[in-house]
Design a protein around this motif. Structure first.
Motif, PDB file in Angstrom:
ATOM      1  N   ARG A  12       0.792  -1.398  -0.023  1.00  0.00           N
ATOM      2  CA  ARG A  12      -0.115  -0.060   0.190  1.00  0.00           C
ATOM      3  C   ARG A  12       0.759   1.284  -0.114  1.00  0.00           C
ATOM      4  O   ARG A  12       0.321   2.389  -0.469  1.00  0.00           O
ATOM      5  CB  ARG A  12      -0.805   0.037   0.991  1.00  0.00           C
ATOM      6  CG  ARG A  12      -1.893  -1.333   1.267  1.00  0.00           C
ATOM      7  CD  ARG A  12      -2.972  -1.300   2.230  1.00  0.00           C
ATOM      8  NE  ARG A  12      -3.701  -0.233   2.025  1.00  0.00           N
ATOM      9  CZ  ARG A  12      -5.055   0.003   2.884  1.00  0.00           C
ATOM     10  NH1 ARG A  12      -5.021  -0.782   3.782  1.00  0.00           N
ATOM     11  NH2 ARG A  12      -5.559   0.980   2.550  1.00  0.00           N
ATOM     12  N   VAL A 100      -5.233  -0.757  -6.264  1.00  0.00           N
ATOM     13  CA  VAL A 100      -4.777  -0.837  -4.876  1.00  0.00           C
ATOM     14  C   VAL A 100      -5.490   0.435  -4.141  1.00  0.00           C
ATOM     15  O   VAL A 100      -6.171   0.202  -3.026  1.00  0.00           O
ATOM     16  CB  VAL A 100      -3.176  -0.956  -4.528  1.00  0.00           C
ATOM     17  CG1 VAL A 100      -3.026  -0.513  -3.073  1.00  0.00           C
ATOM     18  CG2 VAL A 100      -2.518  -2.221  -4.823  1.00  0.00           C
ATOM     19  N   ALA A 104      -8.599  -0.024  -1.406  1.00  0.00           N
ATOM     20  CA  ALA A 104      -8.093   0.554   0.090  1.00  0.00           C
ATOM     21  C   ALA A 104      -9.438   0.491   0.891  1.00  0.00           C
ATOM     22  O   ALA A 104      -9.150   0.030   2.123  1.00  0.00           O
ATOM     23  CB  ALA A 104      -7.660   1.997  -0.140  1.00  0.00           C
TER      24      ALA A 104
END
Length: 128
Positions: A12, A100, A104
């Motif tokens: 992340r 990504v 989230a």
């Protein structure tokens, strides 16, 4: 380190050099590591990295694959054999930064479940 369950690690933030049993690869935001059960690996951090890790019980994963693709397999042993012979035990998938970031909120929900005693969580690692 090796574990008796499969892992999915979503990067992340940050970056690291991921070290597998047979090769190493640089990973960064937008990468997903898929690591099979009993597969040794580690990482060398450049500075810091934040990742969400999900642990999957091998039997659970086998059942999910079997029922999703029931027409392709005769039984769960067939699924396990197929996974061992057709797939690398550790892979890096480059899904991209946007993917990504879109994931989230779901990843944050997994982290919250993990904080309540589940088996998923988010970690921030810093090199020393």
């Amino acid at each position: 380190m090796a574990h008796s369950f499969a892992r999915i690690i979503i990067v992340r933030e940050g970056e690291a050099d991921w070290i597998g049993e047979h090769h190493s690869q640089h990973v960064t935001l937008g990468d997903v590591l898929v690591i099979g059960a009993n597969t040794r690996c580690g990482a060398t951090l450049d500075y810091a990295m934040t990742a969400t890790t999900m642990y999957l019980n091998d039997d659970f994963l086998t059942d999910q694959i079997f029922w999703q693709f029931a027409a392709s397999f005769t039984d769960r042993r067939d699924v396990r054999h197929n996974l061992k012979t057709h797939y690398e035990p550790a892979q890096v998938l480059r899904i991209g930064v946007d993917a990504v970031r879109n994931l989230a909120p779901l990843l944050d929900e997994f982290v919250a479940i993990g904080a309540d005693g589940g088996s998923s969580g988010s970690s921030k690692w810093t090199s020393q």
